[in-house]
Design a protein around this motif. Structure first.
Motif, short mmCIF file in Angstrom:
data_model
loop_
_atom_site.label_atom_id
_atom_site.label_comp_id
_atom_site.label_asym_id
_atom_site.label_seq_id
_atom_site.Cartn_x
_atom_site.Cartn_y
_atom_site.Cartn_z
N PRO A 46 0.90 -1.21 0.06
CA PRO A 46 0.21 -0.06 -0.04
C PRO A 46 0.93 1.37 -0.11
N PRO A 47 0.37 2.48 -0.62
CA PRO A 47 0.88 3.67 -0.39
C PRO A 47 1.43 4.04 1.05
N SER A 48 2.57 4.58 1.35
CA SER A 48 2.96 4.98 2.55
C SER A 48 1.64 5.71 3.30
N GLY A 49 1.69 5.10 4.62
CA GLY A 49 0.56 5.84 5.69
C GLY A 49 -0.82 5.10 5.21
N GLN A 50 -0.87 4.30 4.53
CA GLN A 50 -2.18 3.55 4.48
C GLN A 50 -2.07 2.21 4.67
N SER A 51 -2.98 1.42 5.44
CA SER A 51 -2.93 0.14 5.78
C SER A 51 -3.21 -0.82 4.49
N TYR A 52 -2.58 -1.95 4.50
CA TYR A 52 -2.90 -2.81 3.40
C TYR A 52 -4.62 -3.01 3.17
N TYR A 104 -2.93 -21.50 1.91
CA TYR A 104 -2.69 -20.36 0.99
C TYR A 104 -2.43 -19.04 2.06
N PRO A 105 -1.41 -18.51 1.68
CA PRO A 105 -1.33 -17.11 2.68
C PRO A 105 -2.59 -16.17 2.17
N LEU A 106 -3.15 -15.52 3.12
CA LEU A 106 -4.35 -14.81 3.09
C LEU A 106 -4.25 -13.72 3.87
N THR A 107 -5.08 -12.43 3.56
CA THR A 107 -5.30 -11.38 4.49
C THR A 107 -6.85 -11.35 4.53
N THR A 108 -7.49 -11.51 5.62
CA THR A 108 -8.96 -11.25 5.81
C THR A 108 -9.12 -9.80 6.42
N CYS A 109 -9.79 -8.96 5.87
CA CYS A 109 -9.91 -7.54 6.04
C CYS A 109 -11.28 -7.37 6.74
N LEU A 110 -11.29 -6.70 7.88
CA LEU A 110 -12.62 -6.81 8.73
C LEU A 110 -12.97 -5.05 8.98
N VAL A 111 -13.92 -4.95 8.76
CA VAL A 111 -14.23 -3.25 9.05
C VAL A 111 -14.41 -3.01 10.58
N PRO A 118 -18.07 7.16 3.53
CA PRO A 118 -17.07 6.56 2.64
C PRO A 118 -15.93 6.43 3.29
N SER A 119 -15.46 6.99 4.54
CA SER A 119 -14.13 6.72 5.48
C SER A 119 -14.24 5.37 5.91
N CYS A 120 -14.21 4.16 5.21
CA CYS A 120 -14.24 2.98 6.01
C CYS A 120 -12.77 2.52 6.39
N VAL A 121 -12.70 2.05 7.65
CA VAL A 121 -11.49 1.71 8.20
C VAL A 121 -11.43 0.18 8.59
N TYR A 122 -10.20 -0.30 7.89
CA TYR A 122 -10.49 -1.95 8.21
C TYR A 122 -9.13 -2.25 8.82
N ARG A 123 -9.14 -3.41 9.66
CA ARG A 123 -7.97 -4.08 10.16
C ARG A 123 -7.84 -5.42 9.50
#
Length: 147
Positions: A46-52, A104-111, A118-123
Protein backbone atom coordinates in the motif's frame (compact mmCIF):
# COMPACT_ATOMS: atom_id res chain seq x y z
CA UNK A 1 -60.28 -16.72 -35.31
CA UNK A 2 -56.62 -16.37 -34.31
CA UNK A 3 -54.59 -13.51 -35.85
CA UNK A 4 -52.28 -14.46 -38.64
CA UNK A 5 -48.60 -13.60 -38.55
CA UNK A 6 -45.15 -15.03 -37.99
CA UNK A 7 -44.92 -18.03 -35.73
CA UNK A 8 -43.88 -17.00 -32.20
CA UNK A 9 -41.53 -20.00 -32.08
CA UNK A 10 -39.34 -18.38 -34.74
CA UNK A 11 -38.67 -15.51 -32.33
CA UNK A 12 -38.15 -17.80 -29.35
CA UNK A 13 -35.32 -19.78 -30.97
CA UNK A 14 -32.77 -16.89 -31.14
CA UNK A 15 -33.60 -15.90 -27.55
CA UNK A 16 -32.96 -19.42 -26.31
CA UNK A 17 -29.71 -19.62 -28.29
CA UNK A 18 -28.52 -16.33 -26.79
CA UNK A 19 -29.34 -17.53 -23.27
CA UNK A 20 -27.43 -20.76 -23.90
CA UNK A 21 -24.39 -18.86 -25.17
CA UNK A 22 -24.48 -16.60 -22.12
CA UNK A 23 -24.24 -19.68 -19.88
CA UNK A 24 -21.25 -20.96 -21.85
CA UNK A 25 -19.46 -17.60 -21.71
CA UNK A 26 -20.28 -16.80 -18.08
CA UNK A 27 -17.83 -19.16 -16.29
CA UNK A 28 -14.81 -17.33 -17.71
CA UNK A 29 -16.33 -14.01 -16.66
CA UNK A 30 -17.04 -15.37 -13.18
CA UNK A 31 -13.46 -16.68 -12.93
CA UNK A 32 -12.08 -13.28 -13.93
CA UNK A 33 -14.32 -11.61 -11.34
CA UNK A 34 -13.08 -14.06 -8.69
CA UNK A 35 -9.46 -13.28 -9.61
CA UNK A 36 -9.96 -9.51 -9.67
CA UNK A 37 -11.81 -9.49 -6.31
CA UNK A 38 -9.88 -12.08 -4.30
CA UNK A 39 -6.44 -12.77 -5.76
CA UNK A 40 -3.62 -10.41 -4.84
CA UNK A 41 -0.39 -12.08 -5.92
CA UNK A 42 2.20 -10.92 -5.34
CA UNK A 43 0.82 -9.06 -2.34
CA UNK A 44 0.31 -5.33 -3.04
CA UNK A 45 2.33 -2.82 -1.06
CA UNK A 46 0.00 0.00 0.00
CA UNK A 47 1.01 3.64 -0.38
CA UNK A 48 2.89 5.13 2.57
CA UNK A 49 0.63 5.89 5.52
CA UNK A 50 -2.15 3.54 4.43
CA UNK A 51 -2.82 0.04 5.77
CA UNK A 52 -3.03 -2.89 3.35
CA UNK A 53 -6.74 -3.46 4.01
CA UNK A 54 -7.71 0.21 3.80
CA UNK A 55 -5.94 0.47 0.44
CA UNK A 56 -7.29 -2.78 -1.02
CA UNK A 57 -10.85 -2.29 0.18
CA UNK A 58 -10.92 1.27 -1.18
CA UNK A 59 -9.76 -0.12 -4.55
CA UNK A 60 -12.31 -2.95 -4.42
CA UNK A 61 -15.37 -0.91 -3.50
CA UNK A 62 -14.79 2.38 -5.25
CA UNK A 63 -17.92 4.55 -5.32
CA UNK A 64 -20.21 2.02 -3.62
CA UNK A 65 -20.98 4.23 -0.63
CA UNK A 66 -21.00 1.27 1.77
CA UNK A 67 -18.40 -0.39 3.97
CA UNK A 68 -18.10 -4.08 3.14
CA UNK A 69 -17.95 -5.90 6.48
CA UNK A 70 -15.38 -8.55 5.56
CA UNK A 71 -13.33 -9.61 2.55
CA UNK A 72 -10.51 -12.09 2.01
CA UNK A 73 -7.54 -11.65 -0.33
CA UNK A 74 -5.53 -14.71 -1.40
CA UNK A 75 -1.79 -14.24 -1.96
CA UNK A 76 -1.14 -17.20 -4.26
CA UNK A 77 -0.72 -17.69 -8.02
CA UNK A 78 -3.89 -18.34 -10.00
CA UNK A 79 -2.44 -21.67 -11.23
CA UNK A 80 -2.46 -22.95 -7.63
CA UNK A 81 -5.99 -21.69 -7.07
CA UNK A 82 -7.29 -23.32 -10.27
CA UNK A 83 -5.94 -26.63 -8.95
CA UNK A 84 -8.46 -26.49 -6.06
CA UNK A 85 -11.17 -27.35 -8.59
CA UNK A 86 -9.40 -30.59 -9.57
CA UNK A 87 -8.95 -33.84 -7.68
CA UNK A 88 -5.23 -33.08 -7.41
CA UNK A 89 -5.67 -29.84 -5.47
CA UNK A 90 -9.04 -30.01 -3.77
CA UNK A 91 -11.92 -32.08 -2.50
CA UNK A 92 -15.29 -31.09 -3.97
CA UNK A 93 -18.81 -31.79 -2.73
CA UNK A 94 -21.94 -32.36 -4.80
CA UNK A 95 -22.66 -28.60 -4.80
CA UNK A 96 -19.32 -27.70 -6.48
CA UNK A 97 -17.88 -26.32 -3.25
CA UNK A 98 -14.23 -27.37 -3.21
CA UNK A 99 -11.91 -27.37 -0.20
CA UNK A 100 -8.24 -26.77 -0.91
CA UNK A 101 -5.78 -29.44 0.13
CA UNK A 102 -3.01 -26.84 0.50
CA UNK A 103 -3.01 -23.85 2.82
CA UNK A 104 -2.57 -20.41 1.23
CA UNK A 105 -1.36 -17.07 2.58
CA UNK A 106 -4.43 -14.85 3.09
CA UNK A 107 -5.37 -11.48 4.45
CA UNK A 108 -8.90 -11.14 5.81
CA UNK A 109 -10.01 -7.52 6.09
CA UNK A 110 -12.62 -6.68 8.72
CA UNK A 111 -14.31 -3.29 8.97
CA UNK A 112 -13.82 -1.55 12.30
CA UNK A 113 -17.14 -0.83 13.95
CA UNK A 114 -19.12 1.22 13.53
CA UNK A 115 -18.64 1.44 9.75
CA UNK A 116 -18.71 5.04 8.52
CA UNK A 117 -18.95 5.30 4.72
CA UNK A 118 -17.22 6.64 2.72
CA UNK A 119 -14.28 6.61 5.18
CA UNK A 120 -14.27 2.91 5.95
CA UNK A 121 -11.42 1.75 8.21
CA UNK A 122 -10.29 -1.87 8.17
CA UNK A 123 -8.02 -4.10 10.16
CA UNK A 124 -6.23 -6.98 8.49
CA UNK A 125 -5.75 -10.50 9.77
CA UNK A 126 -2.88 -12.27 7.98
CA UNK A 127 -3.03 -16.05 8.11
CA UNK A 128 -2.12 -19.18 6.19
CA UNK A 129 -5.16 -21.41 5.89
CA UNK A 130 -7.08 -23.74 3.62
CA UNK A 131 -10.02 -22.24 1.74
CA UNK A 132 -13.33 -23.26 0.17
CA UNK A 133 -14.29 -21.96 -3.27
CA UNK A 134 -17.20 -22.60 -5.61
CA UNK A 135 -16.07 -24.09 -8.91
CA UNK A 136 -17.64 -24.05 -12.35
CA UNK A 137 -16.13 -25.98 -15.26
CA UNK A 138 -12.87 -26.51 -13.45
CA UNK A 139 -12.37 -22.87 -12.41
CA UNK A 140 -12.90 -21.12 -9.07
CA UNK A 141 -15.74 -18.61 -9.47
CA UNK A 142 -16.58 -17.60 -5.89
CA UNK A 143 -14.74 -17.44 -2.58
CA UNK A 144 -16.86 -19.19 0.06
CA UNK A 145 -14.85 -19.27 3.28
CA UNK A 146 -11.63 -19.78 5.17
CA UNK A 147 -11.40 -23.30 6.65
Amino acid sequence: MAPRGPCPFLFLTPILLAAGLAQIIRPADSYQKFVSEHVDFPKTRPPSGQSYCDHMMRRLSQNTGVCKLTHTFIHAPTSQLRAICTSGGGRCNQYNGCDSIAAYPLTTCLVRSPPRPPSCVYRGIPQTRRIRVACNRGLPVRFLRVL
